[in-house]
Design a protein around this motif. Structure first.
Motif, PDB file in Angstrom:
ATOM      1  N   ALA A  14       0.837  -1.201   0.000  1.00 27.23           N
ATOM      2  CA  ALA A  14       0.000   0.000   0.000  1.00 27.23           C
ATOM      3  C   ALA A  14       0.874   1.255   0.000  1.00 27.23           C
ATOM      4  N   ALA A  15       1.966   1.226   0.757  1.00 24.86           N
ATOM      5  CA  ALA A  15       2.883   2.367   0.784  1.00 24.86           C
ATOM      6  C   ALA A  15       3.548   2.547  -0.582  1.00 24.86           C
ATOM      7  N   LEU A  17       2.256   1.757  -3.513  1.00 26.53           N
ATOM      8  CA  LEU A  17       1.259   2.334  -4.407  1.00 26.53           C
ATOM      9  C   LEU A  17       1.018   3.807  -4.096  1.00 26.53           C
ATOM     10  N   ALA A  18       1.049   4.165  -2.811  1.00 33.44           N
ATOM     11  CA  ALA A  18       0.866   5.566  -2.433  1.00 33.44           C
ATOM     12  C   ALA A  18       2.005   6.428  -2.967  1.00 33.44           C
ATOM     13  N   CYS A  19       3.220   5.902  -2.939  1.00 29.98           N
ATOM     14  CA  CYS A  19       4.359   6.638  -3.484  1.00 29.98           C
ATOM     15  C   CYS A  19       4.286   6.753  -5.008  1.00 29.98           C
ATOM     16  N   ALA A  21       1.488   6.765  -6.816  1.00 27.53           N
ATOM     17  CA  ALA A  21       0.265   7.434  -7.268  1.00 27.53           C
ATOM     18  C   ALA A  21       0.514   8.823  -7.860  1.00 27.53           C
ATOM     19  N   TRP A  53       7.450  16.408  -5.135  1.00 25.72           N
ATOM     20  CA  TRP A  53       7.191  15.092  -4.561  1.00 25.72           C
ATOM     21  C   TRP A  53       8.471  14.432  -4.061  1.00 25.72           C
ATOM     22  N   TRP A  86      11.976   6.004  -3.305  1.00 21.11           N
ATOM     23  CA  TRP A  86      10.989   6.737  -4.100  1.00 21.11           C
ATOM     24  C   TRP A  86      11.345   8.222  -4.167  1.00 21.11           C
TER      25      TRP A  86
END
Length: 209
Positions: A14-15, A17-19, A21, A53, A86
């Motif tokens: 999940a982390a 995918l959050a990075c 996104a 980002w 990331w």
């Protein structure tokens, strides 16, 4: 080896995918999928968003240790490498977007920019400091370097400071956003300074009676 908690098997993807996104969202806007665009100055917006980002994730990476200390949950540390890599990826793409898309790999212009535009010089210096950190982020390198690994990875502090300086310097008018980033970085560094000062000042445990 300790068993990996079940929630962590879900939290780490999940982390990831959050990075990813924001990068996916930028790609959709860059290719104008669904009518979304990067605005009137797409190249400038792309470069700016990638750099922003990258800084976001650098600050979140630096926040992992305070989070662990505040909450007492050691599993926060399992996300640090993911976040750091990331952050490095976004900053490399920030440089690539500038060098390739904006300047068309015109090396004479790029060299001139690095030599004559100080905000580009400090930004590049910050990114170069992150290169050995990204290369040595694996467990294998951690074992090979031993104590030197931690000393090497202290370079994230000057690298972040240079990145924030680069951000501040290239902003022409409204410095609100870089100021907020600088305050967040200052708060994180102040936390570390206080913790280390407290650790040095704590008395050694006496003999047990």
């Amino acid at each position: 080896m300790a068993a990996v908690p079940g929630w962590l098997r879900v939290a780490k993807p999940a982390a990831f995918l959050a990075c990813a996104a924001p990068l996916a969202w930028l790609a959709l806007r860059a290719f104008e999928v669904g009518g979304y665009t990067l605005g009137a100055n797409p190249v400038t917006e792309l470069i700016h968003q990638l750099g922003t980002w990258g800084l976001n994730l650098l600050l979140v990476t630096l926040a992992i240790t305070p989070l662990r200390q505040l909450t007492g949950w050691p599993h926060w540390l399992r996300f640090r490498r993911l976040l750091g890599l990331w952050a490095f990826a976004y900053l490399v793409l920030h440089l690539v977007a500038y060098a390739v898309i904006d300047q068309g790999l015109a090396w004479d212009v790029l060299v001139e920019d690095v030599l004559e535009r100080p905000w580009i010089t400090v930004g590049l210096a910050g990114l170069l400091l992150l290169v050995p950190l990204a290369v040595t982020s694996t467990g294998g390198w951690m074992r090979r370097l031993g104590r030197r690994w931690q000393r090497l990875h202290y370079a994230i502090y000057p690298a972040t400071a240079l990145g924030l300086w680069h951000f501040w310097w290239q902003v022409k008018q409204d410095v609100t956003q870089p100021l907020l980033y600088a305050l967040a970085f200052a708060a994180l560094m102040a936390w570390r300074w206080r913790r280390r000062r407290a650790a040095r000042g704590s008395p050694a445990p006496g003999p047990r009676g």
